[in-house]
Write a protein that holds these residues in place. Sequence first.
Motif, PDB file in Angstrom:
ATOM      1  N   TRP A  14       0.833  -1.207   0.000  1.00 50.91           N
ATOM      2  CA  TRP A  14       0.000   0.000   0.000  1.00 50.91           C
ATOM      3  C   TRP A  14       0.866   1.256   0.000  1.00 50.91           C
ATOM      4  O   TRP A  14       0.580   2.222  -0.702  1.00 50.91           O
ATOM      5  N   GLY A  15       1.921   1.250   0.806  1.00 47.78           N
ATOM      6  CA  GLY A  15       2.790   2.417   0.879  1.00 47.78           C
ATOM      7  C   GLY A  15       3.524   2.703  -0.413  1.00 47.78           C
ATOM      8  O   GLY A  15       3.647   3.843  -0.833  1.00 47.78           O
ATOM      9  N   SER A  16       4.020   1.655  -1.068  1.00 42.50           N
ATOM     10  CA  SER A  16       4.762   1.868  -2.307  1.00 42.50           C
ATOM     11  C   SER A  16       3.849   2.136  -3.493  1.00 42.50           C
ATOM     12  O   SER A  16       4.279   2.724  -4.483  1.00 42.50           O
ATOM     13  N   ALA A  22       1.338   8.319  -8.062  1.00 44.50           N
ATOM     14  CA  ALA A  22       1.699   9.724  -8.262  1.00 44.50           C
ATOM     15  C   ALA A  22       2.349   9.936  -9.623  1.00 44.50           C
ATOM     16  O   ALA A  22       2.031  10.905 -10.324  1.00 44.50           O
ATOM     17  N   LYS A  23       3.222   9.034 -10.027  1.00 45.60           N
ATOM     18  CA  LYS A  23       3.872   9.154 -11.336  1.00 45.60           C
ATOM     19  C   LYS A  23       2.872   8.996 -12.469  1.00 45.60           C
ATOM     20  O   LYS A  23       2.891   9.740 -13.442  1.00 45.60           O
ATOM     21  N   GLY A  29      -3.534  11.603 -15.504  1.00 45.26           N
ATOM     22  CA  GLY A  29      -4.623  12.073 -14.663  1.00 45.26           C
ATOM     23  C   GLY A  29      -5.238  10.982 -13.806  1.00 45.26           C
ATOM     24  O   GLY A  29      -5.049   9.788 -14.035  1.00 45.26           O
ATOM     25  N   GLU A  30      -5.999  11.424 -12.798  1.00 47.93           N
ATOM     26  CA  GLU A  30      -6.531  10.479 -11.823  1.00 47.93           C
ATOM     27  C   GLU A  30      -7.670   9.623 -12.358  1.00 47.93           C
ATOM     28  O   GLU A  30      -7.836   8.481 -11.936  1.00 47.93           O
ATOM     29  N   LYS A  31      -8.450  10.130 -13.305  1.00 51.47           N
ATOM     30  CA  LYS A  31      -9.577   9.340 -13.820  1.00 51.47           C
ATOM     31  C   LYS A  31      -9.096   8.126 -14.611  1.00 51.47           C
ATOM     32  O   LYS A  31      -9.597   7.018 -14.430  1.00 51.47           O
ATOM     33  N   ILE A  32      -8.128   8.318 -15.481  1.00 49.93           N
ATOM     34  CA  ILE A  32      -7.576   7.196 -16.252  1.00 49.93           C
ATOM     35  C   ILE A  32      -6.880   6.213 -15.320  1.00 49.93           C
ATOM     36  O   ILE A  32      -7.007   5.000 -15.457  1.00 49.93           O
ATOM     37  N   THR A  84      -6.341  13.737  -4.623  1.00 50.56           N
ATOM     38  CA  THR A  84      -5.483  14.437  -3.671  1.00 50.56           C
ATOM     39  C   THR A  84      -4.036  14.452  -4.151  1.00 50.56           C
ATOM     40  O   THR A  84      -3.352  15.470  -4.028  1.00 50.56           O
ATOM     41  N   ILE A  85      -3.587  13.335  -4.701  1.00 49.66           N
ATOM     42  CA  ILE A  85      -2.220  13.276  -5.226  1.00 49.66           C
ATOM     43  C   ILE A  85      -2.038  14.315  -6.322  1.00 49.66           C
ATOM     44  O   ILE A  85      -1.002  14.967  -6.414  1.00 49.66           O
TER      45      ILE A  85
END
Length: 129
Positions: A14-16, A22-23, A29-32, A84-85
Amino acid sequence: MDWRILSLLSMIMWGSSVIFAAKAIQIHGEKINFVFQVITYAITAVLIMGGNMADMRKITAESFSNATLMGLLVAGGTYVSYYTIRIAPRELPFITMISGSYPFFVVIIFALLGNTLSYQQWVGAILVT
């Protein structure tokens, strides 16, 4: 396998995952990214089920509604974390802190629902935070 090893593995995964999310979000984008994650979950679920499709007969209306609600909450939480990212400052430790607090909130909600937590669970929640 021991539950402590699996818990550690889960936290590492989960952490990694935040690093890769983020990359990817910076690129498309977040939707894709969310769509890719849903497709990956579906493929992984089918692979994990494998020959255990007989377990599908155990589904009741209550288990279906609980699992569906859980899925919607996880999907919503995932999308919000991806958003958020995208909008947060580019400091990765901040984002990692948000995703790392997930186990702590699970333990707190578990306790608020009236379940008894062991000493090890409280210590684990505090250490994770």
